[in-house]
Structures are given as structure tokens and as C-alpha cells.
Design a protein around this motif. Structure first.
Motif, PDB file in Angstrom:
ATOM      1  N   GLU A 190       0.817  -1.215   0.000  1.00  0.00           N
ATOM      2  CA  GLU A 190       0.000   0.000   0.000  1.00  0.00           C
ATOM      3  C   GLU A 190       0.849   1.262   0.000  1.00  0.00           C
ATOM      4  O   GLU A 190       0.573   2.209  -0.748  1.00  0.00           O
ATOM      5  N   GLU A 191       1.907   1.280   0.810  1.00  0.00           N
ATOM      6  CA  GLU A 191       2.694   2.506   0.938  1.00  0.00           C
ATOM      7  C   GLU A 191       3.473   2.838  -0.340  1.00  0.00           C
ATOM      8  O   GLU A 191       3.950   3.962  -0.502  1.00  0.00           O
TER       9      GLU A 191
ATOM     10  N   GLY B 142      -0.733  10.292  -2.180  1.00  0.00           N
ATOM     11  CA  GLY B 142      -1.675  10.649  -3.237  1.00  0.00           C
ATOM     12  C   GLY B 142      -1.617  12.111  -3.614  1.00  0.00           C
ATOM     13  O   GLY B 142      -1.828  12.472  -4.781  1.00  0.00           O
ATOM     14  N   ARG B 143      -1.359  12.989  -2.642  1.00  0.00           N
ATOM     15  CA  ARG B 143      -1.245  14.415  -2.974  1.00  0.00           C
ATOM     16  C   ARG B 143      -0.048  14.673  -3.872  1.00  0.00           C
ATOM     17  O   ARG B 143      -0.124  15.449  -4.833  1.00  0.00           O
ATOM     18  N   ASP B 144       1.067  14.034  -3.538  1.00  0.00           N
ATOM     19  CA  ASP B 144       2.244  14.160  -4.406  1.00  0.00           C
ATOM     20  C   ASP B 144       1.927  13.639  -5.803  1.00  0.00           C
ATOM     21  O   ASP B 144       2.315  14.242  -6.818  1.00  0.00           O
TER      22      ASP B 144
ATOM     23  N   VAL C   6      -5.464  -5.401 -10.285  1.00  0.00           N
ATOM     24  CA  VAL C   6      -6.052  -4.355  -9.450  1.00  0.00           C
ATOM     25  C   VAL C   6      -6.699  -4.931  -8.190  1.00  0.00           C
ATOM     26  O   VAL C   6      -7.069  -4.187  -7.281  1.00  0.00           O
ATOM     27  N   ASP C   7      -6.795  -6.281  -8.122  1.00  0.00           N
ATOM     28  CA  ASP C   7      -7.323  -6.900  -6.902  1.00  0.00           C
ATOM     29  C   ASP C   7      -6.531  -6.497  -5.661  1.00  0.00           C
ATOM     30  O   ASP C   7      -7.032  -6.562  -4.528  1.00  0.00           O
ATOM     31  N   VAL C   8      -5.269  -6.115  -5.867  1.00  0.00           N
ATOM     32  CA  VAL C   8      -4.425  -5.719  -4.742  1.00  0.00           C
ATOM     33  C   VAL C   8      -5.079  -4.596  -3.943  1.00  0.00           C
ATOM     34  O   VAL C   8      -4.898  -4.480  -2.730  1.00  0.00           O
ATOM     35  N   LEU C   9      -5.873  -3.751  -4.618  1.00  0.00           N
ATOM     36  CA  LEU C   9      -6.522  -2.636  -3.924  1.00  0.00           C
ATOM     37  C   LEU C   9      -7.480  -3.120  -2.844  1.00  0.00           C
ATOM     38  O   LEU C   9      -7.813  -2.368  -1.917  1.00  0.00           O
ATOM     39  N   ASN C  10      -7.941  -4.358  -2.953  1.00  0.00           N
ATOM     40  CA  ASN C  10      -8.834  -4.896  -1.922  1.00  0.00           C
ATOM     41  C   ASN C  10      -8.154  -4.953  -0.553  1.00  0.00           C
ATOM     42  O   ASN C  10      -8.817  -4.916   0.481  1.00  0.00           O
ATOM     43  N   GLU C  11      -6.831  -5.087  -0.571  1.00  0.00           N
ATOM     44  CA  GLU C  11      -6.088  -5.190   0.677  1.00  0.00           C
ATOM     45  C   GLU C  11      -5.676  -3.826   1.225  1.00  0.00           C
ATOM     46  O   GLU C  11      -5.161  -3.740   2.336  1.00  0.00           O
ATOM     47  N   TYR C  12      -5.846  -2.763   0.413  1.00  0.00           N
ATOM     48  CA  TYR C  12      -5.436  -1.434   0.851  1.00  0.00           C
ATOM     49  C   TYR C  12      -6.501  -0.820   1.764  1.00  0.00           C
ATOM     50  O   TYR C  12      -7.668  -1.211   1.750  1.00  0.00           O
ATOM     51  N   SER C  13      -6.092   0.202   2.479  1.00  0.00           N
ATOM     52  CA  SER C  13      -7.044   0.923   3.328  1.00  0.00           C
ATOM     53  C   SER C  13      -7.992   1.752   2.457  1.00  0.00           C
ATOM     54  O   SER C  13      -7.688   2.070   1.298  1.00  0.00           O
ATOM     55  N   GLU C  14      -9.143   2.111   3.048  1.00  0.00           N
ATOM     56  CA  GLU C  14     -10.093   2.930   2.290  1.00  0.00           C
ATOM     57  C   GLU C  14      -9.527   4.317   2.034  1.00  0.00           C
ATOM     58  O   GLU C  14      -9.934   5.003   1.085  1.00  0.00           O
ATOM     59  N   ARG C  15      -8.564   4.725   2.839  1.00  0.00           N
ATOM     60  CA  ARG C  15      -7.961   6.051   2.619  1.00  0.00           C
ATOM     61  C   ARG C  15      -7.289   6.117   1.248  1.00  0.00           C
ATOM     62  O   ARG C  15      -7.452   7.086   0.507  1.00  0.00           O
ATOM     63  N   VAL C  16      -6.546   5.067   0.892  1.00  0.00           N
ATOM     64  CA  VAL C  16      -5.894   5.035  -0.415  1.00  0.00           C
ATOM     65  C   VAL C  16      -6.925   4.949  -1.526  1.00  0.00           C
ATOM     66  O   VAL C  16      -6.825   5.632  -2.559  1.00  0.00           O
TER      67      VAL C  16
ATOM     68  N   LEU D  16      -7.608   7.629  -4.521  1.00  0.00           N
ATOM     69  CA  LEU D  16      -7.693   7.266  -5.935  1.00  0.00           C
ATOM     70  C   LEU D  16      -8.957   7.834  -6.549  1.00  0.00           C
ATOM     71  O   LEU D  16      -8.955   8.329  -7.681  1.00  0.00           O
ATOM     72  N   ARG D  17     -10.038   7.784  -5.794  1.00  0.00           N
ATOM     73  CA  ARG D  17     -11.300   8.368  -6.287  1.00  0.00           C
ATOM     74  C   ARG D  17     -11.147   9.864  -6.536  1.00  0.00           C
ATOM     75  O   ARG D  17     -11.612  10.391  -7.561  1.00  0.00           O
ATOM     76  N   SER D  18     -10.477  10.566  -5.623  1.00  0.00           N
ATOM     77  CA  SER D  18     -10.357  12.019  -5.768  1.00  0.00           C
ATOM     78  C   SER D  18      -9.545  12.391  -7.001  1.00  0.00           C
ATOM     79  O   SER D  18      -9.755  13.453  -7.597  1.00  0.00           O
ATOM     80  N   ILE D  19      -8.612  11.523  -7.396  1.00  0.00           N
ATOM     81  CA  ILE D  19      -7.788  11.821  -8.576  1.00  0.00           C
ATOM     82  C   ILE D  19      -8.649  11.897  -9.823  1.00  0.00           C
ATOM     83  O   ILE D  19      -8.430  12.726 -10.708  1.00  0.00           O
TER      84      ILE D  19
END
Length: 811
Positions: free
Chosen positions: A598-599, A634-636, A665-675, A679-682
Motif C-alpha cells: 500500500e505505501e 496521493g497528494r504528491d 487491481v485486486d491488490v486494492l482490496n487489501e489497501y485501506s479505504e484512505r488510499v 484514488l477516487r479524488s484523482i
């Protein structure tokens, strides 16, 4: 009588006690060798195998020994190759494998695949060992070159030739890049010391020249009765050398003359005028009146304003001098680059960069000069060689046809720049190769041209030129006989010729099949993504559909594992690069999220964007992204994405679309909702009109605890399914069309057994064709398919990953 009889019996006993090897046959030695190999005694096995080869040099299968006893396979060179591999003698192993292959018998054996594999591994080991030795030799030569250059630099430094000394060290720095950090640091420190001395010397010379010019100017002004201007000149000298006696005396003389030549009222008026000019920012014009007013020691305000004006002007002159100096150094660096004096250019441009480390033009030209210096150093270790040229078939000395097709390949470690074709002295074709996005020419290129031949002798040639202008010319003499239909005998024989053509075609097909069987031709791919266009089946309609909607829609491609998602993304990228039918210009970037934590998510995507787009140095400098820095959020990413899109807009008049193609993209399932929310905001940013995405995976988690809608709500979802029967049948038949055939029942069996899934279809085809080849046939039968069914289905189950919650994420 007893003594002769006794002697005869003794002789018979000695003969019976003779060593067994004295009467061994080739097959006895071969069987002894096999036993020794099983015991791991390779030296003993080699001796037995060499004895076997001495008695029987030809390999074979099912060879009769005596009576009804047979040796199933006799491959002594292959067995010697295996022994040499165990003894770490890969060159001897390769030689033995090549001899066995030329013998031919092993080609029809199941051991042939092992021979090819073992030979490839041995060749890889030889290549790796050669690379290590080449690297070690290169490091040794680099160390010697660095030492030589440092000695020469030290001698030049001792002689006071600092520019030349720094040029030697510029070369040493590039040669030292393959050496230990301590050596590189020594070279850098030596360069730093000399550069500091050079700067100090240049500064002293410049100061001395300014002092000399200032004194001479001040004296002339005094002679011209311009006391105020003279005082200004002497003040400038004192700013450089406060203890300069001549300037001190000149200043006092100028002040005395001002006091003698002006009244108090005039000095007061001069003060008011100078102050007004100073406050208006006209420092140059304020100097003379303020100097006249400051000549009166009681007017401290005038002296203060005069000092401030002089310091301000000094800063402005310094900045102007720096700009002039940078421009001069840049121009000199460009001249040296044009003259091929790259180390000298590095010195000049390095000096310019010290004056302004943010000057992107200087930095870019310095990078180029350093790259050319590095290349020159490499050329001293590894001199450029002409390109390697290999032809599939060399032209015959004599032929009847009016045209000759020449096919081959050219390779060069510097890159192929041009291929030229000639017939005699006349150029009949050429191919100029273009560099890729990184400015690199291709390392290999196909040679392909059809020559028109004149009757009689022809000299055709191919010239391959590398990136540094070195060429390899290959010439062939070909005599063209008149073809049969060009002779008088053609018309009476036309019917016979037509019949012969049918036979030639039939023989040609047989020859192709024989070649395919010898090389064990099997074009199918299972497991790895299919990158070649001619093996990409069944997705053309979907590809066209996506190309029609992608300019205004982002897409989520889902489908079970091994359904072809990665392959599809690769070919979508190729289609986007070649698209010229719409008013949009796509810039696709392919990213694989497999194993990305995630990081590192945004850092990984931006790394792929930077590499794929080859951004300009100015753009790269404006990014927050740094390869060596892991902290990147994400801001960067949003900040840098805007800068990348801004540059893309300058490359084309069309509407820019940065297409992010993200696999796994299944990897995103393991990420926090913050990430995920970032991604949505982008996709809601102002630059989103220039951004589209195609993401692929098995499934995406649908349950989110946050109030905002998830990013995939902006995506249209498309499921990648199995093939239609027509698409699957094309995948079966077309790759081997004109070489091998499938019985209709075999095709039907593959279609039924694969569920029309492309991965399983290719698995069936691979194993069925291999079985057909082992049997020496050119037609795949239903029996072949039935025989490999269990193995294919077992491999399919073994290859399938264990089911996880991710697999149900989109249920």
C-alpha cells in the motif's frame, strides 16, 4: 610330452584370466558408462563412453547387440555432455551435445528436449562466466585507466594547466563509475581541490584586472577634472582592496577637489537630487550627486545613501557578471561539444553549473557531455565492432528466378542505425531505424529485401551500419539463368510445367512439414502473456469496442484467472499507441500491481509513468517524485500527474489522454479505504478530462464503510469471458496452418474439453502437437487429444491459484 601339455594348459589359463575390457564390445562400454553415471562417477563414465565411441561412432536407437538383445538408445555424445556438465566443463558439454544433434538419431527420442534444455543451460553458464570475466577485466582496465588519468592530471596540475587537469579528471570520474566508492570519492576530491584552486585563481586575476582598470579610470577622470566620477572609480577599487594606497590617495584628492569646486548650496542641492534618484530606484544616476554631497564629511546621510547605492549596484553588477559568465561558459561548452572535446566541455559546463545549479539548459548539456565522455571511455575498454549479420539461407551461386528474397537478422550492442541494399553499384532500398522514447536505437533488426535480378551475373549486397557509423558489408554473387518460360522450349512444355507446379507445391508443403518436425515446431503459448500479434485471438471485437468508448470512459475489466486479462492490456496498449483514427492522442502507461504494498502504490504508478513518457528534464525537476525516496502519497501523485499532463499537451495538437492501464487491481482490496478514496479524488480533479484508466483484475471489493462513493463507480465494468467456438477454433488451427493439420474430431474434442477457455485450449494444443511430433506425424488426431486430456486438466488445476476472499470480491 608332459611338459608341452603343461605349457599349453598354462597358456589357456592365462588367456581365460585376461582382463574383461580386452574383449568388451561397444555396448558393454556403454552400459558400464550408464552404471557409472548412476553412481556419480563421471570420470569413469567418460572413459567408458570414449571407448564405446571408438568402437562405434554412430548414435542410434534400437540397435542389435547379439541374438535378440537390443540397446534401446545409444547416445554416447549426449551422455558425455551430461558428464561434462556435472564436471563443470560446459564448453565440452556443448560440443558433445552438438555432435549428438548432428548425428540425428536423438531427434526422434524423448531425450531430445533434454538435450536442447541442457545445452541452453550450459550455454547460459558459459555466457554468464564470460560476462563475469569481461566485467572483471573491464574493472581492472578501468582501475588502470583511472590511475593513469589521475597521474596525468597531477602532472598538469603541477604545471599550472588546471583546465587540462580537470578534463583528465572528468574522464577519470566516468571510468571510475564501475569501481569502488572509495576510488570514486578520491577522484571527486581531487577534482574538487583543483576546481577550487581554479576558481580562486580566476577570481584573483579578475580582481587584479578590475583594480588596475579602476585605478587607471580614476586617474583619467581626475585629469579630465571630473572629481565626482573619479571618486566613484576609486571607491570601486577600495571595495575590492580596502588597503590600496593609490585608491585611498585618489579618493582624498577627488574629495578635496569636490570641496574646492562646489559651494555648500550646490552640495545640498546635489544631496536632494541624489536622494530623490535613490528613492526612485535610479541608483546609477544617483551616484554622482550623492558623491558630491558625501564629500562634505558633515553630511552623514549622503554618505549612508551613497554606500547603500554602491552596494546595490555592486550586487546588480555581480549578478550581471554571473549571467555573462554562464552564457560564456555555455557557449564555450557547446563549441567544445561540437568539436568532440567532451571532457573539456564537462569542465566548462561544470563551472557554469556551479554558478547556477538550477539552470536546466546547462544541466542538460552537461549531462550530454558526460554521457559522451562515458561512451568514449567505454570505447577504450570495449572498442566498437561492426554489426553481426546472419542470414536464414545464403543466396545460391546460380538460379533461374528473376527475384531473390534475402532474409536475415542484424545485431549490434551500440544499436542499428541503417540497413542499405544494393545491386551492383545501384542502391535498391534502405531502412533507416528510429530511436525509441529513450533515444536508443534498436539492438537488432530484420534484414528483408527482394532483389530484382538481371540475366547473367549479379552482385547483391547488404550494408548494416551501427549507431557510431561502423558498417558490415555482406556481398553475394548470383548468376541468373533464364527461366524456362523465357526460353523457346516453354510453349511446347507449358502443360507439363503446370502439372509440375502442383507437384512442387506439394513437395514444398512436405518440406515445410519436415523442417517443422525436425525443429519440433510448436507455436502455442500457455502460462505467459501472449505478446505477438499473430497469436492474439478472440478479442478483436472487444478491443474495437473499448477503443470507441475509452476517450470518455474509464473501464474495469474483470474475469477469472488466466482468462487473458494481462494479454489484453498489452495489446490494448499497442492499439492506443498506433491509434490515428480519432481526434485524441493516447499516451498509455502499463502498471502491474502484483506484490506492490500500500505505501508504494502511488510511487509505483508514477515510476511507470515517468519511465513510459520520457519526460523532459524540466518536467522531471518540477516533480515531487524521486526514485530513491519511498515517501510519496496521493497528494504528491496528483501534483506530479498535473505536471506530466501539462508536458503531454505540448507534444501534440490533439486532445491528450493519459491512459493508465493497471493490471492485478485486486491488490486494492487489501489497501485501506484512505488510499482508495484518494484514488477516487484523482478522477475528480480538474485534469481528469485528460485522464482515463483501464483496470483489470478478478474482482473488486464492493463494501466500503466511508460515506463517499468508491472509485470504481466512475468505471464501466466489462467481463472478459471465454471464447466463442469460432474464436477457439481459430486459435487451434491458424498458428499451424500450412504446416500441420487437425482432424475435425480432434478440434471438437479440444473445444469440448477446454470450455472454450484460451489458456486450456493452448494447453491442449501444446501437448497434442508434442505427442503428434513424437509419433512422427503431421496430423493431430482425436486420440492425441484424449491421451493428453488428464495431463492438461491436472496442469490446469495445479496452475490455478488457491481460492481466496478476493475471488469472491465481485460476486
Amino acid at each position: 610330452m608332459k611338459r608341452p601339455l603343461s605349457s599349453l594348459l598354462t597358456l589357456l589359463m592365462l588367456l581365460l584370466a585376461s582382463p574383461a575390457w580386452a574383449i568388451q564390445e561397444w555396448y558393454d562400454h556403454y552400459r558400464d558408462a550408464e552404471s557409472a553415471i548412476r553412481r556419480g562417477q563421471c570420470q569413469e563414465a567418460l572413459r567408458s563412453l570414449q571407448e564405446a565411441v571408438r568402437l562405434r561412432s554412430a548414435s542410434g536407437m534400437n540397435l542389435r547387440t547379439y541374438g535378440m538383445d537390443f540397446v534401446e538408445s545409444y547416445f554416447p555424445y549426449y551422455q558425455q555432455g551430461l558428464c561434462y556438465i556435472r564436471l563443470k566443463d560446459e564448453n565440452s558439454a556443448i560440443r558433445m551435445f552438438n555432435i549428438e544433434e548432428r548425428q540425428g538419431a536423438i531427434r526422434g527420442s524423448r531425450l531430445y528436449e533434454s538435450l536442447v534444455r541442457q545445452r541452453e543451460q550450459a550455454q547460459a553458464a558459459v555466457d554468464a562466466e564470460r560476462l563475469v570475466k569481461d566485467k572483471q577485466a573491464g574493472v581492472r582496465r578501468a582501475a588502470e585507466e583511472v590511475e593513469r588519468l589521475r597521474r596525468e592530471s597531477t602532472e598538469l596540475h603541477r604545471e599550472g594547466r588546471l583546465e587540462e587537469a580537470l578534463a583528465k579528471l572528468a574522464q577519470a570520474e566516468k571510468a571510475a563509475e564501475v569501481l569502488e566508492p572509495a576510488v570514486r570519492q578520491q577522484v571527486a576530491d581531487q577534482s574538487k581541490r583543483i576546481r577550487a584552486e581554479q576558481n580562486e585563481r580566476a577570481e584573483r586575476l579578475a580582481t587584479a584586472q578590475k583594480i588596475e582598470e579602476g585605478l587607471a579610470h580614476g586617474k583619467r577622470l581626475l585629469e579630465q577634472e571630473k572629481a565626482a566620477e573619479a571618486r566613484i572609480a576609486f571607491e570601486g577599487v577600495l571595495a575590492l582592496d580596502p588597503k590600496n594606497v593609490v585608491a585611498q590617495e585618489g579618493k582624498l584628492d577627488a574629495e578635496a577637489r569636490i570641496m574646492a569646486e562646489t559651494t555648500q548650496q550646490e552640495r545640498d542641492a546635489a544631496f536632494r537630487s541624489g536622494k530623490a534618484l535613490f528613492e526612485a530606484g535610479q541608483y546609477e544616476q544617483a551616484l554622482k550627486p550623492l558623491t558630491e554631497a558625501a564629500a562634505d564629511a558633515t553630511n552623514r546621510e549622503a554618505a549612508t545613501l551613497l554606500d547603500r547605492a554602491q552596494k546595490t549596484l555592486a550586487r546588480m553588477r555581480f549578478q550581471k557578471d554571473v549571467r555573462v559568465r554562464i552564457d560564456s561558459l555555455l557557449a564555450e561548452g557547446e563549441r567544445l561539444i561540437a568539436a568532440g572535446q567532451f571532457p573539456e566541455a564537462v569542465v566548462k559546463l561544470g563551472n557554469a553549473l556551479e554558478l547556477d545549479d538550477k539552470n536546466t539548459l546547462v544541466r542538460e548539456r552537461l549531462r550530454h557531455a558526460e554521457q559522451m565522455t562515458r561512451q568514449a571511455i567505454i570505447d577504450t575498454y570495449n572498442p566498437n565492432k561492426s554489426p553481426d549479420v546472419a542470414f536464414l539461407d545464403e543466396p545460391p551461386l546460380e538460379m533461374e528466378g528473376s527475384t531473390l528474397a534475402l532474409l536475415g537478422v542484424a545485431t549490434d550492442d551500440r544499436g542499428i542505425a541503417r540497413i542499405e541494399y544494393r545491386n551492383g553499384h545501384q542502391k535498391v532500398g534502405d531502412s533507416v531505424l528510429n530511436p525509441n522514447e529513450k533515444g536508443e536505437l534498436p539492438r537488432s533488426s530484420r534484414i528483408q529485401h527482394v532483389f530484382d535480378l538481371e540475366a547473367g551475373p549479379n552482385v547483391i549486397s547488404v550494408s548494416v551500419t551501427d549507431a557510431q557509423g561502423l558498417a558490415n558489408l555482406q556481398s553475394f554473387s548470383v548468376r541468373r539463368r533464364l527461366r524456362f518460360y523465357e526460353t523457346q522450349a516453354f510453349w511446347p512444355s507449358s502443360v507439363a510445367a503446370a502439372a509440375g507446379l502442383v507437384g512442387v507445391a506439394w513437395l514444398g508443403q512436405r518440406a515445410r512439414r519436415r523442417r517443422a518436425m525436425r525443429s519440433r515446431f510448436n507455436p502455442y503459448i500457455a502460462g505467459a502473456p501472449v505478446m505477438t500479434e499473430d497469436l492474439f485471438f478472440g478479442r478483436s471485437k472487444l478491443l474495437a469496442r473499448i477503443m470507441n468508448v475509452l476517450h470518455h470512459n474509464s473501464l474495469l475489466i474483470t474475469g477469472e484467472r488466466r482468462i487473458g486479462k494481462t494479454t489484453f492490456l498489452y495489446h490494448l496498449r499497442q492499439a492506443l499507441l498506433a491509434d490515428e483514427q480519432t481526434g485524441y492522442r493516447f499516451f498509455p502507461v502499463l502498471t502491474d500491481l502484483q506484490g506492490v504494498p500500500e505505501e508504494s502504490f502511488f510511487h509505483t504508478i508514477m515510476s511507470d509513468i515517468v519511465e513510459a513518457l520520457s519526460l523532459k528534464p524540466e518536467t522531471l525537476a518540477s516533480l515531487r517524485f524521486r526514485r530513491e525516496e519511498a515517501r510519496y502519497d496521493g497528494r504528491d501523485f496528483s501534483h506530479d500527474l498535473q505536471r506530466a499532463i501539462d508536458e503531454l499537451k505540448t507534444r501534440t495538437p490533439q486532445h491528450v489522454k493519459l491512459a493508465m492501464l493497471v493490471d492485478e487491481v485486486d491488490v486494492l482490496n487489501e489497501y485501506s479505504e484512505r488510499v482508495n478514496q484518494r484514488l477516487r479524488s484523482i478522477f475528480m480533479k480538474t485534469f481528469s478530462e485528460h485522464l482515463v484508466a483501464v483496470m483489470s483484475g478478478v474482482g473488486i471489493k464492493r463494501l466500503w464503510t466511508s460515506e463517499g462513493s468508491p472509485w470504481y463507480n466512475f468505471f464501466d465494468e466489462i467481463e472478459l469471458t471465454a471464447f466463442t467456438r469460432e474464436e477457439a477454433e481459430a486459435l487451434i488451427r491458424e498458428p499451424v496452418e500450412g504446416v500441420f493439420r487437425y482432424e475435425a474430431t480432434a478440434v471438437a474434442a479440444i473445444l469440448d474439453g477446454s470450455d472454450l477457455k484460451p489458456y486450456i485450449v493452448q494447453k491442449f494444443c501444446i501437448h497434442a502437437v508434442n505427442r503428434m511430433l513424437e509419433a512422427g506425424r503431421t496430423t493431430v488426431t482425436a486420440a492425441d487429444v484424449d491421451a493428453v486430456r488428464d495431463e492438461v486438466l491436472r496442469e490446469g488445476r495445479d496452475d490455478a491459484p488457491a481460492e481466496t476472499p478476493l475471488a469472491h470480491a465481485s460476486a
